[in-house]
Motif scaffolding. Structure first.
Motif: not given
Ligand code: NAD
Length: 333
Positions: A36-38, A171-173, A15-17, A185-187, A96-99
């Motif tokens: 890249w993504d896992a 997003a993931g579980a 989602v965030m990427g 942690r998120e908000v 880097c994203e938080k947290p």
């Molecule tokens: N700054 C903000 O406003 C904000 C908002 C939402 C989320 N976030 C943060 O962004 C980060 C990601 O959240 P999200 O909502 O996108 O999660 P998500 O679960 O939607 O996406 C995470 C992605 O990372 C991949 N991944 C997992 N482990 C990996 C690894 N070791 N190497 C490469 N890829 C890997 C997963 O396959 C998935 O595609 C978190 O830390 C979250 O807290 C920040």
């Protein structure tokens, strides 16, 4: 460094990427080049949306890509520290994203390295670039004249119709689980960041956390009392709201002797009132506040890459936020 293009590698395409890729596409200098993504499916979907991007074969291969200036990490928290260390080895600036992490020892080692080697690293607390935070700092920050008088108390309300929120359904579980996820942690972390930047690291006096009975899911309620620089802060957070809360809400009130500042909806709606109840005008219309903050954040990232002063939180500041969050989640009193 010239005024040229700055190449960004993105690890984590959830989602965030995806949000960051869309934002980067609008910036005149920052350009995502390698991803890249896992999960192979996340890579495939990203390449379909952005055919100009190149996919690396691994995180290590992405970080070693020639011509890269910075790494953006948008994975869940667990790999943040290891990926940061690899990026520093390659001489990259890291956003880097938080947290930041829930692994405090690894974070402390990483911060020691950043300080010893002058590595460039910052964490994405978007409020860092907001007009609301600048206003709070001008009113209540260290060394200011405090036009609204001394700060007396701060209240924070967070309400979520559901957790995870609908826009994070993909997003993931991990996001809905108590090991790494949850609304604190998120908000809440964004608002603790704002509090600690303006005042000082907070101490938790009491914290009551409610969890579902399944032993896995993240918190559904948090009531806490804290103090920062002698100012009391109360937090009320809840998921579901038993029908009382129709939609998501975040609202922070900073009460001072001669007035009050209320910031709502991620600091995009700001009201400044005098003690007599008069509303003071804002320089920027509230509708523009969030957009301006996002643009400014990317400009700050450019400054980070170029080694210039910037306002983005560093890893030590982000760790201090996370220490407060984890103390709240442990419960007290
Ligand atoms: N700054 C903000 O406003 C904000 C908002 C939402 C989320 N976030 C943060 O962004 C980060 C990601 O959240 P999200 O909502 O996108 O999660 P998500 O679960 O939607 O996406 C995470 C992605 O990372 C991949 N991944 C997992 N482990 C990996 C690894 N070791 N190497 C490469 N890829 C890997 C997963 O396959 C998935 O595609 C978190 O830390 C979250 O807290 C920040």
């Amino acid at each position: 460094m010239s005024e040229g293009q700055l190449n960004i590698g993105v690890i984590g395409l959830g989602v965030m990427g995806q949000r960051m890729l869309a934002r980067l596409a609008t910036h005149p200098r920052l350009r995502a080049t390698t991803v890249w993504d896992a999960q192979p499916a996340a890579i495939a979907a990203t390449l379909q949306a952005y055919p100009e991007l190149r996919a690396a074969d691994s995180a290590e291969a992405l970080i070693a890509s020639p011509g890269l200036h910075s790494l953006y990490i948008a994975t869940p928290p667990a790999p943040h520290m290891a990926l940061s260390e690899l990026a520093f080895d390659a001489g990259l600036a890291v956003f880097c994203e938080k947290p930041l992490t829930v692994a405090f020892d690894a974070a402390r080692a990483c911060i020691a390295r950043i300080e010893a080697q002058g590595q460039r690293a910052a964490v994405n607390f978007a409020l860092a670039s907001s007009k609301g935070l600048a206003l709070l700092q001008s009113q209540f920050g260290k060394g200011t004249e405090r036009p609204l008088g001394d700060l007396q108390s701060i209240e924070l309300e967070l309400a979520f119709a559901a957790w995870p929120r609908p826009w994070q359904a993909a997003a993931g579980a991990w996001l809905g689980e108590r090991i790494e996820g949850g609304f604190s942690r998120e908000v809440l972390s964004h608002f603790i960041f704002a509090l600690q930047r303006v005042l000082a690291p907070a101490q938790v006096h009491s914290s009551r956390v409610q969890y579902p009975a399944d032993g896995i899911s993240a918190e559904i309620g948090l009531q806490a009392e804290l103090q920062a620089a002698g100012v009391p802060l109360s937090i009320r957070g809840s998921v579901g709201g038993a029908g009382e809360v129709p939609a998501d809400l975040n609202r922070m009130r900073w009460q001072a002797a001669a007035g009050q500042i209320q910031l709502q909806e991620w600091f995009s709606q700001i009201e400044v009132r005098t003690a007599a109840g008069h509303l003071l005008p804002q320089e920027v219309s509230n509708g523009d506040l969030r957009l301006n903050g996002q643009r400014d954040q990317l400009d700050q990232w450019v400054a980070l890459i170029e080694g210039r002063p910037h306002g983005l939180p560093g890893y030590a500041e982000a760790l201090a936020v996370q220490e407060t969050i984890e103390a709240l989640l442990q419960g007290r009193g």
